[in-house]
Design an enzyme around this catalytic site. Structure first.
Site, PDB file in Angstrom:
ATOM      1  N   CYS A 133     -11.297  22.801 -15.594  1.00 31.00           N
ATOM      2  CA  CYS A 133     -11.624  22.998 -14.176  1.00 31.00           C
ATOM      3  C   CYS A 133     -12.541  21.883 -13.692  1.00 31.00           C
ATOM      4  CB  CYS A 133     -12.291  24.355 -13.991  1.00 31.00           C
ATOM      5  SG  CYS A 133     -12.813  24.661 -12.293  1.00 31.00           S
ATOM      6  N   CYS A 136     -15.275  23.028 -11.179  1.00 28.20           N
ATOM      7  CA  CYS A 136     -16.399  23.754 -11.815  1.00 28.20           C
ATOM      8  C   CYS A 136     -17.295  22.798 -12.604  1.00 28.20           C
ATOM      9  CB  CYS A 136     -15.898  24.803 -12.809  1.00 28.20           C
ATOM     10  SG  CYS A 136     -14.516  25.797 -12.302  1.00 28.20           S
ATOM     11  N   ASP A 137     -16.675  21.953 -13.416  1.00 29.35           N
ATOM     12  CA  ASP A 137     -17.450  21.209 -14.418  1.00 29.35           C
ATOM     13  C   ASP A 137     -17.597  19.721 -14.134  1.00 29.35           C
ATOM     14  OD1 ASP A 137     -17.732  23.565 -15.873  1.00 29.35           O
ATOM     15  OD2 ASP A 137     -15.829  23.259 -16.913  1.00 29.35           O
TER      16      ASP A 137
END
Ligand code: NAP
Length: 310
Positions: A133, A136-137
């Site tokens: 992701c 997200c990261d």
């Protein structure tokens, strides 16, 4: 037989959100989950992109709070394996390892899983350099060496996004050309911050506590090489978890088609979250789907009971 108004299958964010909205709308709600409550979010170390949640929180804490919130309105949770769902008259019969549940409405929120490469180091370094992701990261790898694996729309879109965080992004694809839509692929090919390596597979991810390098193999020559990197983002397709619901209409990638009220082609059966055909799979969109699905289910139940829904 356990009788409910709404049975939710899947205890990820979509299911938890629906449990809260459903029980708060006075429905008798059961959530059936066969593994960990919270789904993919349970594994997020710092959840930093959910609107209104700041500073970042631990993903496991976040979903635990969602569960408590749903329980506070009366939702019940069961750790159980669902084996089948049948519709008899206007009620669903859900067979589980915990007995049979009966309900007017069912929400399928079983999610989709990221296809894995199944190479050495992938599991070991998941959350320590390996990610599925970018939204997200990605920010954890600002100005670091980033590798993206895959040649589809996701890999290209995410590589483009990651190039806004780092000037050193390398996209590695097993074929000689990208599978992605032309415009999406060209955006990658013309991006000076993204290098491409074609006809190459990644055979190993290695490091110490965190990712340090990957091993590459050219599929035409068989020659292997190493590439130093900090982040490895894997986008080699998704697998929607639709085993239980073969009766529902799916798109060409296997995602279930709904309308804007999360209704499927089966009256009373709703779908929410990553299993659903939609353009943007995020925690916030899963929560939104769940809320809409519960509202939609409540509306149908009141219609069944002859009540006017307000
Ligand atoms: P995808 O289209 O299935 O592409 C997966 C990519 O991973 C392919 O290039 C595939 O290679 C590669 N791959 C699969 N298994 C692999 C393995 N074991 N080792 C190395 N490479 C492997 O998946 P996606 O990109 O996640 O997209 C899923 C769907 O969502 C698609 O329909 C896509 O169009 C859509 N989508 C659209 C957009 C957009 O419109 N902007 C954005 C994201 C996703 P091969 O090419 O060799 O098969």
């Amino acid at each position: 037989m356990k009788e409910y108004d709404l049975v939710i299958i899947g205890g990820g964010v979509a299911g938890l959100s629906a449990a809260q909205y459903g029980s708060r709308a006075n429905l008798k709600v059961a959530v059936l989950e066969n593994a960990i409550i919270g789904g993919q979010v349970f594994n997020i170390m710092d959840l930093e992109n959910y609107p209104g949640v700041y500073p970042p929180v631990n993903g496991a804490d976040f979903v635990e709070t969602m569960k408590h919130q749903a329980e506070s309105f009366g939702a019940e949770f069961f750790l159980t394996q669902v084996s089948s769902i049948d519709k008899i008259g206007n009620k669903f019969k859900i067979q589980t390892s915990d007995g049979t549940f009966s309900s007017f409405t069912v929400l399928i929120a079983t999610g989709a899983s990221h296809r894995k490469l199944d190479i050495p180091g992938e599991t070991k370094f998941s959350g320590r350099g390996v990610s599925y992701c970018a939204t997200c990261d990605g920010p954890f790898f600002r100005n670091k060496k980033i590798v993206v694996i895959g040649g589809g729309d996701s890999a290209c879109d995410e590589a483009t996004y990651l190039s806004t965080l780092s000037n050193d992004v390398t996209l590695i694809h097993r074929r000689g050309s990208l599978r992605a839509q032309k415009a999406v692929a060209e955006r990658v090919l013309k991006n000076p911050k993204i290098k491409t390596i074609f006809n190459t597979i990644v055979t190993e991810i290695s490091g110490d506590e965190i990712v340090k390098k990957i091993t590459l193999q050219n599929v035409e020559t068989g020659v292997t090489s190493k590439l130093e990197c900090d982040g490895v983002f894997i986008f080699v397709g998704m697998i929607p978890q639709t085993d239980l619901v073969d009766m529902l209409t799916k798109d060409e990638d296997g995602y279930i088609i709904t309308d804007e009220e999360m209704r499927t082609n089966v009256l009373g059966m709703y779908v929410a979250g990553d299993i659903r055909n939609k353009p943007f799979r995020q925690i916030v969109t899963a929560a939104s789907d769940g809320a809409i699905a519960a509202w939609s289910a409540a509306k149908l139940i009141r219609e069944i009971h002859g009540e006017v829904y307000k």
